[in-house]
Design a protein around this motif. Structure first.
Motif, PDB file in Angstrom:
ATOM      1  N   ASP A 248       0.820  -1.211   0.000  1.00  0.00           N
ATOM      2  CA  ASP A 248       0.000   0.000   0.000  1.00  0.00           C
ATOM      3  C   ASP A 248       0.852   1.257   0.000  1.00  0.00           C
ATOM      4  O   ASP A 248       0.541   2.235  -0.676  1.00  0.00           O
ATOM      5  CB  ASP A 248      -0.969  -0.008   1.190  1.00  0.00           C
ATOM      6  CG  ASP A 248      -0.253  -0.143   2.520  1.00  0.00           C
ATOM      7  OD1 ASP A 248       0.911  -0.601   2.528  1.00  0.00           O
ATOM      8  OD2 ASP A 248      -0.849   0.201   3.552  1.00  0.00           O
ATOM      9  N   VAL A 249       1.957   1.215   0.744  1.00  0.00           N
ATOM     10  CA  VAL A 249       2.811   2.400   0.828  1.00  0.00           C
ATOM     11  C   VAL A 249       3.492   2.645  -0.521  1.00  0.00           C
ATOM     12  O   VAL A 249       3.598   3.778  -0.987  1.00  0.00           O
ATOM     13  CB  VAL A 249       3.867   2.212   1.933  1.00  0.00           C
ATOM     14  CG1 VAL A 249       4.572   3.510   2.181  1.00  0.00           C
ATOM     15  CG2 VAL A 249       3.224   1.724   3.197  1.00  0.00           C
ATOM     16  N   GLU A 251       2.371   1.701  -3.375  1.00  0.00           N
ATOM     17  CA  GLU A 251       1.336   2.160  -4.300  1.00  0.00           C
ATOM     18  C   GLU A 251       1.034   3.637  -4.081  1.00  0.00           C
ATOM     19  O   GLU A 251       0.870   4.400  -5.040  1.00  0.00           O
ATOM     20  CB  GLU A 251       0.057   1.341  -4.115  1.00  0.00           C
ATOM     21  CG  GLU A 251      -0.978   1.663  -5.171  1.00  0.00           C
ATOM     22  CD  GLU A 251      -2.289   0.953  -4.931  1.00  0.00           C
ATOM     23  OE1 GLU A 251      -2.752   0.917  -3.775  1.00  0.00           O
ATOM     24  OE2 GLU A 251      -2.865   0.450  -5.902  1.00  0.00           O
ATOM     25  N   ALA A 252       0.978   4.029  -2.791  1.00  0.00           N
ATOM     26  CA  ALA A 252       0.714   5.435  -2.505  1.00  0.00           C
ATOM     27  C   ALA A 252       1.785   6.313  -3.141  1.00  0.00           C
ATOM     28  O   ALA A 252       1.479   7.331  -3.755  1.00  0.00           O
ATOM     29  CB  ALA A 252       0.659   5.661  -0.996  1.00  0.00           C
ATOM     30  N   ALA A 253       3.048   5.885  -2.988  1.00  0.00           N
ATOM     31  CA  ALA A 253       4.130   6.673  -3.577  1.00  0.00           C
ATOM     32  C   ALA A 253       3.959   6.750  -5.090  1.00  0.00           C
ATOM     33  O   ALA A 253       4.099   7.811  -5.696  1.00  0.00           O
ATOM     34  CB  ALA A 253       5.482   6.056  -3.222  1.00  0.00           C
ATOM     35  N   ALA A 254       3.608   5.619  -5.707  1.00  0.00           N
ATOM     36  CA  ALA A 254       3.412   5.610  -7.160  1.00  0.00           C
ATOM     37  C   ALA A 254       2.236   6.507  -7.535  1.00  0.00           C
ATOM     38  O   ALA A 254       2.278   7.208  -8.543  1.00  0.00           O
ATOM     39  CB  ALA A 254       3.173   4.191  -7.652  1.00  0.00           C
ATOM     40  N   ALA A 255       1.203   6.491  -6.706  1.00  0.00           N
ATOM     41  CA  ALA A 255       0.017   7.293  -6.998  1.00  0.00           C
ATOM     42  C   ALA A 255       0.329   8.787  -6.971  1.00  0.00           C
ATOM     43  O   ALA A 255      -0.360   9.578  -7.587  1.00  0.00           O
ATOM     44  CB  ALA A 255      -1.081   6.990  -5.990  1.00  0.00           C
ATOM     45  N   PHE A 256       1.369   9.169  -6.222  1.00  0.00           N
ATOM     46  CA  PHE A 256       1.748  10.574  -6.207  1.00  0.00           C
ATOM     47  C   PHE A 256       2.789  10.880  -7.277  1.00  0.00           C
ATOM     48  O   PHE A 256       3.408  11.931  -7.274  1.00  0.00           O
ATOM     49  CB  PHE A 256       2.258  10.977  -4.822  1.00  0.00           C
ATOM     50  CG  PHE A 256       1.135  11.222  -3.865  1.00  0.00           C
ATOM     51  CD1 PHE A 256       0.485  12.452  -3.849  1.00  0.00           C
ATOM     52  CD2 PHE A 256       0.693  10.227  -3.028  1.00  0.00           C
ATOM     53  CE1 PHE A 256      -0.573  12.678  -2.991  1.00  0.00           C
ATOM     54  CE2 PHE A 256      -0.360  10.439  -2.178  1.00  0.00           C
ATOM     55  CZ  PHE A 256      -1.005  11.666  -2.148  1.00  0.00           C
ATOM     56  N   GLY A 257       3.028   9.910  -8.162  1.00  0.00           N
ATOM     57  CA  GLY A 257       3.889  10.176  -9.300  1.00  0.00           C
ATOM     58  C   GLY A 257       5.362   9.981  -9.034  1.00  0.00           C
ATOM     59  O   GLY A 257       6.191  10.521  -9.753  1.00  0.00           O
ATOM     60  N   ALA A 258       5.707   9.217  -7.996  1.00  0.00           N
ATOM     61  CA  ALA A 258       7.122   8.957  -7.748  1.00  0.00           C
ATOM     62  C   ALA A 258       7.661   8.028  -8.829  1.00  0.00           C
ATOM     63  O   ALA A 258       6.982   7.090  -9.241  1.00  0.00           O
ATOM     64  CB  ALA A 258       7.309   8.323  -6.370  1.00  0.00           C
ATOM     65  N   THR A 259       8.895   8.280  -9.273  1.00  0.00           N
ATOM     66  CA  THR A 259       9.528   7.370 -10.229  1.00  0.00           C
ATOM     67  C   THR A 259       9.992   6.127  -9.473  1.00  0.00           C
ATOM     68  O   THR A 259      10.003   6.100  -8.243  1.00  0.00           O
ATOM     69  CB  THR A 259      10.751   8.024 -10.877  1.00  0.00           C
ATOM     70  OG1 THR A 259      11.672   8.347  -9.830  1.00  0.00           O
ATOM     71  CG2 THR A 259      10.376   9.284 -11.619  1.00  0.00           C
ATOM     72  N   GLN A 262      12.663   7.021  -7.156  1.00  0.00           N
ATOM     73  CA  GLN A 262      12.185   7.755  -5.983  1.00  0.00           C
ATOM     74  C   GLN A 262      11.528   6.819  -4.980  1.00  0.00           C
ATOM     75  O   GLN A 262      11.710   6.955  -3.779  1.00  0.00           O
ATOM     76  CB  GLN A 262      11.197   8.846  -6.411  1.00  0.00           C
ATOM     77  CG  GLN A 262      11.881  10.074  -7.002  1.00  0.00           C
ATOM     78  CD  GLN A 262      10.878  11.086  -7.513  1.00  0.00           C
ATOM     79  OE1 GLN A 262       9.841  10.718  -8.069  1.00  0.00           O
ATOM     80  NE2 GLN A 262      11.174  12.357  -7.347  1.00  0.00           N
ATOM     81  N   VAL A 267      11.116   5.597  -0.122  1.00  0.00           N
ATOM     82  CA  VAL A 267      10.188   4.741   0.612  1.00  0.00           C
ATOM     83  C   VAL A 267      10.798   3.390   0.968  1.00  0.00           C
ATOM     84  O   VAL A 267      10.915   3.035   2.131  1.00  0.00           O
ATOM     85  CB  VAL A 267       8.891   4.537  -0.197  1.00  0.00           C
ATOM     86  CG1 VAL A 267       7.939   3.624   0.561  1.00  0.00           C
ATOM     87  CG2 VAL A 267       8.236   5.880  -0.480  1.00  0.00           C
TER      88      VAL A 267
END
Lengths: 667, 368
Positions: A248-249, A251-259, A262, A267
């Motif tokens: 989930d964490v 995914e959250a990072a990906a959802a905010f557009g992290a490469t 990143q 994370v």
């Protein structure tokens, strides 16, 4: 302190075969159903055939004329390597350069430590451990550094410290990126896993021989051997740490557009840090646990001191050097463990504090070097404990080794002869008398039962390979020792584990002893073992026994603790007695762990085979030692390879069962 | 399937979206067998149809709720919108960007600036302080430390967490953690907010508080919201429109009144059975051209169209004559059937509600 631990275990071995100790050990094996019935009937059938075959002396062992000349091949390979050391690109440039870099780093570090002076080392060690774990850790480290000096082994200690530091840094430099890659790219992970499995399964020094062939004798060979032994944990823990970061964490990072980078940097790596540090802690412990064995391939330092003292049977000196290694390991373990522990917590020192602290350390170093002109620890200050230890140990030996010094059993010498004459020798005779195809049938059949055709084929191939290398009889000798050590380990370890689970007092008593046994370098407890059991097969068995015991105890306790509280409570609610609860609930539920205990114990006992060879136990370990000492690489390599194959066989046999156990208890 | 006309004003638009989990997803779709039931497909091919030919549009500033039981595919659906899960087929357009054909950089930009998510189990970064959690979106955009922390502080102020910015998530209660999650989503000032069952892990009381918070923020900021929920009361409370999802497909899309008052099928009817219809349905919903009892043009009393049926009781009791319904400007829309209203209030859900006056986007899309 060390002697106490040893003796406690040695005495434990004395009353192990009593029925009281045996009964709970049988508990966990009773509830498995069909597989065991199969096994028993198959085993029974095989036993009849085997007995018949053995009695008639038909085809005992492996036919000597089936010899593809493996040992000779290895020897000529070694000759080839020696001949082409300069001309071959890989050997000359790659291996040669690695060798040079390692040697330069080690020497540089050693000179730096010398330049720092002993006061500087003390200050730096204190500061680093204070940062890691506060005042208690710092004072422990400071005391240890002082002991290094007082023992009169300052130079050797610094040499060992530099060697270990280089090996550890090398492990991190290679292991960390590899672990990240294994976690991020699935193919890498799939490639790395079996390699690590093999590396960890390898008895600590099965690969000494090839390392020596490539790097010849010296510090680089020792560092490379230590590296191979110590690198798996950091790869595994890094991979584990990253893969267990919550989906989930990520995914959250990906959802905010992290490469991808990143996500990894911001994370995954920070969240895996604790796991990585735990891996580092393991690396340090594993590296230190092979200090003495690394000296077998010519590294200097404390390990060499132990070996030399053992050679001239100066137990006091060996003990002193051994204790220094143990203390060094404990200090590093505490500091690195505390460091790993504090990372997760919020409190961090401010940059100002850090700058102040390290500034002070630098000042101390400069003052000590230039101001006071100090150098190594002053030799006049050292307190030799060698003579009192020698006296004390010989008194102890007189009390325990000879005759009727212990009630019922007699002395440890009586125990030793009992084990030799009534247990090891008969078992060895039976195993030696077995024709190779009976062993093939038993091992292959068991493999088929636990893991299907593929596993049966793998294990069968291992058996045949051992035969073809013409080390069959040495293998049966080793096997008899391994079996005895294993049985004794389980008979002692499982009841102890249960006791530690049931009684807090026992747990508290046992914990430091087990800690000590686990942190002790593989060689150090050979000293008391030799003292009480002389040299020979029994000494080897006892060494393996002691080495593997903590795993048996710990896995048992861990398994029992893993039983869900509510289930135990439900048992209590129905009025089960403590014994019923243990037999009907706790042990059955802990079965996967108990099987893991068997697996771990076997693997550890096998890992000790070469060490056992050093105290005169016959078989494969002895062949490796002789091969190393007398440049008979062919013999050493085939024996080492057979230990590995034996490890594969045992691991695959016991792993399959523990996995099956996990499934049955899960459904 | 009824086609939906492309609406230029739609912030989020989605057409013919499919997601089939399993190696043979595309193959199945191409062969046309994907129209068969979920269970059949799973048994035959091992593929799971999570989203089945879904089309919808969300207007700028609208709150669109996707409702369904767990396993109905709603979480997968919203993950398809920003391609956290890659759809098997279809079209998604968010703020003018064709999402499914976007390259990696465009997709990142979309996720960084246009769309933010609030997660069911918060998914806060446990190793970062509250303020650094909130600033995460700006951080990955490359915003410097000072400006992003300033912005994070502003947003924390908005959600009422200004005093815990130095804390770690584990030190906060569940409700506070989700406020951090909300603040994290708001910090990048996105056009679209996606809530994935954001409040279902919270206690009922805290949940209501968070719902009120969303309503309050929505009134202030007018974000476009896609809200996934399995809680009907939550959907009715927050949603401008609601889509009921079952086995991966939309069963009905409509305003809360339409869902409650005119369930499209037995599944939806079952779903809304427990709802107090008097609270959801309004006078407008029951309006008739004329009072069936007394055809007349002058009502004895009037109520506004938006009054919930429950609020009609005092008038029904005090006024015997025909009841007129007027719009916000006082224009007469029609009359109420007293008996029918009372039946609804008495809980008789067999009363067929009237079709409401023509409104935009009443046609449920994606019905099969």
């Amino acid at each position: 302190m060390l002697a106490h631990g040893e003796i406690a275990v040695a005495e434990g071995a004395v009353d192990a075969p009593s029925p009281r100790a045996a009964a709970p050990g049988n508990g966990p094996s009773s509830p498995h159903r069909p597989a065991v019935c199969w096994l028993l009937s198959a085993g029974g059938a095989v036993a009849v055939v085997a007995a018949a075959a053995a009695l008639s002396g038909f085809h005992a062992g492996f036919p000597a004329r089936w010899n593809p000349g493996v040992a000779g091949g290895f020897s000529s390979l070694d000759n080839w390597v020696t001949a082409h050391q300069q001309s071959n690109f890989f050997l000359g440039t790659v291996i040669g350069d690695i060798s040079t870099v390692l040697a330069v780093c080690t020497n540089g570090l050693l000179s730096f430590l010398t330049w720092m002076t002993w006061v500087g080392v003390l200050a730096a060690a204190g500061a680093a451990s204070w940062l890691a774990g506060g005042w208690r850790t710092a004072s422990f480290s400071a005391v240890v550094v002082a002991v290094l000096g007082l023992s009169g082994l300052w130079g050797e200690s610094m040499a060992t410290l530099s060697l270990m530091a280089v090996a550890i840094i090398l492990s991190v430099l290679v292991g960390l990126p590899l672990g990240v890659a294994a976690a991020v790219w699935r193919p890498v992970g799939q490639l790395v896993r079996p390699v690590l499995d093999v590396m960890q399964m390898l008895p600590s020094y099965a690969y000494l021989v090839p390392v020596v062939i490539l790097f010849s004798i010296g510090n680089p060979a020792g560092i490379v051997a230590t590296f191979i032994y110590a690198v798996p944990p950091i790869v595994r823990f890094t991979q584990l740490g990253i893969t267990t970061v919550g989906g989930d964490v990520v995914e959250a990072a990906a959802a905010f557009g992290a490469t991808r980078g990143q996500v990894l940097r911001k994370v995954e790596l920070p969240l895996a840090l604790q796991s990585i540090l735990l891996g580092l802690n393991q690396v340090i412990m594993m590296a230190l646990s092979v200090v003495v064995i690394a000296s077998l391939v010519g590294t200097g330092g404390l390990g060499d001191s132990v070996l030399q003292a053992l050679n001239v049977v100066n137990v006091g000196d060996a003990f002193t050097a051994g204790i220094v290694i143990v203390l060094m390991a404990m200090a590093l373990d505490r500091s690195s463990g505390a460091f790993g522990g504090r990372i997760g917590r919020s409190g961090r020192r401010s940059a100002r504090q850090l700058a102040l602290l390290w500034g002070a350390v630098v000042l101390v170093v400069l003052a000590a070097h230039y101001g006071a002109g100090l150098g190594d620890f002053p030799s006049g200050w050292s307190l030799s404990v060698s003579t009192p230890i020698n006296t004390a140990l010989s008194t102890l030996q007189n009390r325990l080794y000879h005759f009727a010094s212990i009630p019922v059993v007699g002395g440890t010498s009586n125990l030793s002869s009992f084990l030799t004459l009534d247990v090891l020798n008969p078992l060895q005779r039976v195993l030696t008398a077995l024709p190779w195809w009976v062993v093939l049938a038993v091992v292959g059949g068991a493999g088929w039962l636990f893991g299907g055709l593929r596993r049966a084929l793998l294990l069968g191939a291992c058996v045949v390979a051992i035969g073809l290398m013409q080390v069959w009889s040495a293998t049966t000798v080793t096997l008899s020792q391994v079996v005895v050590a294993l049985v004794l380990d389980l008979l002692i370890g499982i009841p102890l584990g249960i006791a530690a689970y049931r009684s807090r007092a026992v747990d508290r008593l046992l914990r430091p002893v087990l800690d000590l046994l686990q942190t002790m370098p593989a060689f150090v407890y050979l000293i008391p073992v030799v003292l009480f059991f002389s040299v020979g097969n029994v000494a080897g068995v006892v060494a393996s026994l002691v080495y593997a015991l903590p795993a048996a105890v710990r896995a048992t306790t861990l398994g029992l603790r893993s039983v869900p509280v509510d289930v135990v409570e439900a048992g209590d609610a129905f009025g089960a007695t403590a014994r019923q609860r243990l037999g009907k609930i706790e042990l059955p539920l802990a079965r996967p762990y108990l099987l893991l205990a068997v697996n771990q114990t076997i693997m550890l006992v096998l890992a000790e085979v070469i060490v056992a060879g050093l105290v005169g136990a016959g078989g494969l370990g002895y062949s490796v030692v002789v091969g190393l000492e007398r440049d008979q690489f062919g013999q050493g390599l085939t024996a080492g390879l057979s230990i590995v194959l034996l490890g594969v066989i045992f691991d695959r046999l016991t792993q399959g069962r523990s996995r099956a156990g996990t499934f049955t208890s899960a459904t | 399937m009824t086609t939906v006309k492309p609406d230029a004003d739609a912030e989020v638009a989605c057409r013919g979206l499919w997601k089939i989990f399993g190696d043979r997803g595309r193959e199945l779709l191409a062969s046309g067998v994907a129209t068969r039931s979920r269970a059949e497909l799973l048994a035959e091919s091992g593929c799971v149809v999570a989203v089945r030919d879904v089309s919808f549009e969300v207007a700028r500033g609208e709150v669109f709720v996707v409702m369904g039981l767990s396993g109905s595919g709603k979480s997968t659906l919203i993950r398809c919108l920003t391609r956290l899960v890659d759809p098997t087929a279809g079209e998604v357009r968010i703020g003018g960007l064709e999402v499914l054909s976007a390259d990696a950089a465009q997709l990142r930009e979309l996720r960084r600036r246009k769309v933010s998510m609030v997660f069911q189990h918060f998914a806060l970064f446990p190793h970062r302080r509250v303020i650094d959690n909130v600033a995460f979106g700006l951080e990955v955009q490359g915003v410097g430390r000072t400006p992003r922390q300033e912005r994070a502080r502003e947003v924390l102020e908005v959600v009422g967490l200004a005093d815990v910015e130095r804390a770690y998530p584990s030190q906060l209660s569940g409700g506070m953690q989700q406020r951090v999650g909300l603040a994290r989503a708001l910090a990048v000032d996105p056009d679209v907010l996606i809530f994935d069952e954001a409040f279902s892990a919270l206690d009922p009381l805290i949940r209501r508080e968070m719902q009120d918070e969303v309503i309050r923020l929505e009134e202030k900021m007018h974000k476009t919201v896609v809200f996934v929920s399995h809680d009907l009361d939550e959907a009715l409370k927050l949603g401008d429109r609601i889509a009921i999802m079952k086995d991966g497909a939309f069963v009905q899309v409509g305003r809360p009144q339409e869902i409650v008052g005119a369930p499209a099928d037995d599944y939806v009817r079952d779903f809304v059975r427990g709802v107090a219809r008097g609270k959801v349905l309004t006078a407008e919903w029951m309006v008739l051209p004329a009072d069936p009892g007394a055809p007349t043009t002058s009502p004895a009393a009037t109520v506004t169209a938006g009054t919930p049926l429950q609020g009609l009781l005092p008038v029904l009791i005090s006024t015997p004559g025909p009841l007129g319904v007027v719009d916000a400007n006082g224009g007469l829309l029609g009359f109420l059937d007293r008996a029918a209203v009372l039946e609804v209030l008495a809980g008789n859900d067999t009363v067929t509600a009237r079709r409401p006056p023509d409104r935009a986007a009443l046609t449920p899309s994606g019905i099969r």
